[in-house]
Each structure stands twice: as C-alpha cells, then as structure tokens.
Design a protein around this motif. Structure first.
Motif, PDB file in Angstrom:
ATOM      1  N   ASP A 103       0.829   8.112   8.502  1.00  0.00           N
ATOM      2  CA  ASP A 103       1.559   6.909   8.893  1.00  0.00           C
ATOM      3  C   ASP A 103       2.855   7.242   9.626  1.00  0.00           C
ATOM      4  O   ASP A 103       3.383   6.402  10.365  1.00  0.00           O
ATOM      5  N   ARG A 142      -5.267  -2.543   4.254  1.00  0.00           N
ATOM      6  CA  ARG A 142      -5.063  -1.480   3.260  1.00  0.00           C
ATOM      7  C   ARG A 142      -4.490  -1.995   1.939  1.00  0.00           C
ATOM      8  O   ARG A 142      -4.460  -1.257   0.948  1.00  0.00           O
ATOM      9  N   THR A 143      -4.033  -3.241   1.910  1.00  0.00           N
ATOM     10  CA  THR A 143      -3.417  -3.771   0.698  1.00  0.00           C
ATOM     11  C   THR A 143      -4.429  -4.201  -0.353  1.00  0.00           C
ATOM     12  O   THR A 143      -4.061  -4.413  -1.513  1.00  0.00           O
ATOM     13  N   THR A 179       1.831   4.864   1.477  1.00  0.00           N
ATOM     14  CA  THR A 179       1.738   5.529   2.769  1.00  0.00           C
ATOM     15  C   THR A 179       1.094   6.906   2.634  1.00  0.00           C
ATOM     16  O   THR A 179       1.013   7.476   1.544  1.00  0.00           O
ATOM     17  N   THR A 180       0.653   7.417   3.764  1.00  0.00           N
ATOM     18  CA  THR A 180       0.164   8.795   3.853  1.00  0.00           C
ATOM     19  C   THR A 180       0.957   9.502   4.949  1.00  0.00           C
ATOM     20  O   THR A 180       1.680   8.871   5.731  1.00  0.00           O
ATOM     21  N   PHE A 221       0.845  -1.191   0.000  1.00  0.00           N
ATOM     22  CA  PHE A 221       0.000   0.000   0.000  1.00  0.00           C
ATOM     23  C   PHE A 221       0.882   1.242   0.000  1.00  0.00           C
ATOM     24  O   PHE A 221       2.062   1.191   0.370  1.00  0.00           O
ATOM     25  N   SER A 234      -3.864  -3.561  10.520  1.00  0.00           N
ATOM     26  CA  SER A 234      -4.517  -2.497   9.747  1.00  0.00           C
ATOM     27  C   SER A 234      -3.799  -2.275   8.423  1.00  0.00           C
ATOM     28  O   SER A 234      -4.435  -1.956   7.411  1.00  0.00           O
ATOM     29  N   TRP A 235      -2.493  -2.454   8.413  1.00  0.00           N
ATOM     30  CA  TRP A 235      -1.766  -2.362   7.147  1.00  0.00           C
ATOM     31  C   TRP A 235      -2.260  -3.414   6.160  1.00  0.00           C
ATOM     32  O   TRP A 235      -2.436  -3.141   4.981  1.00  0.00           O
TER      33      TRP A 235
END
Length: 213
Positions: free
Chosen positions: A27, A98-99, A23-24, A21, A94-95
C-alpha cells in the motif's frame, strides 16, 4: 485506540465508520490501519448544509467540508487524513472491498452493508497502530432474491452487463430524466438496503448535479 472510539469522535461531524482494513507493505502507506468514513444517516445533509462551506458560494463545498472536518478528526485521533479527491489519488473503491463491508453489486456498483447503493466515502483515517477489526459483514445482495437493481434503470444504462455512461447522460438530459436528477439514481434507490439508509433527496440531487454537469 478502538474503532468504537473513532466512531464516537467522527459522529460529532455526522460521519460514521464505513469499514476498516489493515495495510500491507504494497500500500505504501505510513500506517497500519485505514478507517473509511461515510455520511451518518439520518441527518447528514442538514448538518452539512448548515456549514460555512455550504453557505459561502464557492466551488466544491462538500469536498472542502470533508477536508476540514476529517483533518481535524485526524489531529484529534493521532491519525493522517486521506481523501478520495485531490492528489495523490487514493484507491477508495479497492480499499472499500478490503473492509469486508462493501462488495460489487449485481449492476457492478459498490454496495455497502449499511448504506446499500447510496454508499459514498468522504475520507479516511490512517492510524499508526494495527487496530482490532470485526469479522466481515454479510453481503446484502446475497439475501436479496428480487434484485430490483437489475431492472430499475429507466434508460437501461445500468444492468448486469455493465454501465452505459453515454446512455445515462443522454437520458438525464430528457424530461423523463428529471426524476433521477431531482431524487437520485433509480437503480440506487431501488436497492432494499439503500431504502433503509434514509438519504435525503436533496443530497442525491446535489451528487447528480455534480455527476451530470
């Protein structure tokens, strides 16, 4: 750098890309793409059990092996190695969501498009660049009509209502619980996607021992 190139490098250690994913800013990571890594099957467990970490008799062999091989892969790929153990604690659950390759299953355990309910993450690579990522996968639970995970737990500890951890541990202490201890969680095994993943009973027994100790 591409996901295919990363996959080729980590396969040398019987690992594979389990999703990625972008990042933002929230993160707080010094990189733009996180690539999650999990065991490549078949063959992961024999590969690990032949390693120095598995044979030296010291504690936490799988975590130490993961740290060594993923750190080396990160060096080769100009990346930073991140782990689901140690400090700081990283939000791998949670990661994973997001994938686009992992979801919450009917019993609320994480389910993966390849590993099913056997999904586990040995670490991740943080890349400085924003890599091209594939479209999200199909959730295997959405095409699973029978949903055997909902009724597979012999202790009724895992269900649509959630997870009764105390009931699970109490059952594992009984003679009937030896099956789960020696071959893995009955719910995880019941998942049709899990059954395609070919994880060895010895690996499941290792994780059950870690969980129940």
């Amino acid at each position: 750098m591409t996901l295919g190139e990363i996959a080729g490098r980590v396969l040398r250690d019987h690992l594979e890309v389990f999703g990625a994913f972008h990042t933002t800013q929230a993160d707080g990571l010094d990189g733009r793409t996180v690539v999650l890594l999990g065991p490549h099957e078949p063959g992961f467990w024999p590969h690990f059990t032949a390693s120095p970490e598995a044979l030296d008799g010291k504690s936490d062999p799988l975590d130490r092996w993961s740290q060594r091989v993923i750190t080396k892969a990160a060096q080769d790929l100009n990346a930073e190695a991140l782990f689901p153990f140690g400090t700081p604690r990283r939000p791998f659950m949670s990661w994973a969501l997001r994938t686009g390759r992992a979801w919450s299953s009917p019993v609320h355990l994480l389910v993966h498009d390849v590993a099913g309910l056997w999904v586990s993450y040995r670490g991740a690579l943080l890349l400085p660049d924003r890599l091209a990522l594939p479209l999200p996968s199909a959730n295997p639970c959405e095409r699973c009509d029978e949903r055997p995970c909902l009724s597979a737990c012999p202790a009724s500890a895992l269900s649509a209502d959630g997870y009764d951890l105390d009931a699970c541990h109490a059952f594992l202490d009984t003679r009937s619980g030896r099956q789960c201890m020696e071959t893995g969680c009955a719910v995880r095994k019941a998942c049709p996607q899990s059954q395609k993943y070919h994880r060895m009973d010895a690996q499941s027994a290792f994780h059950m021992d870690q969980f129940h100790s």
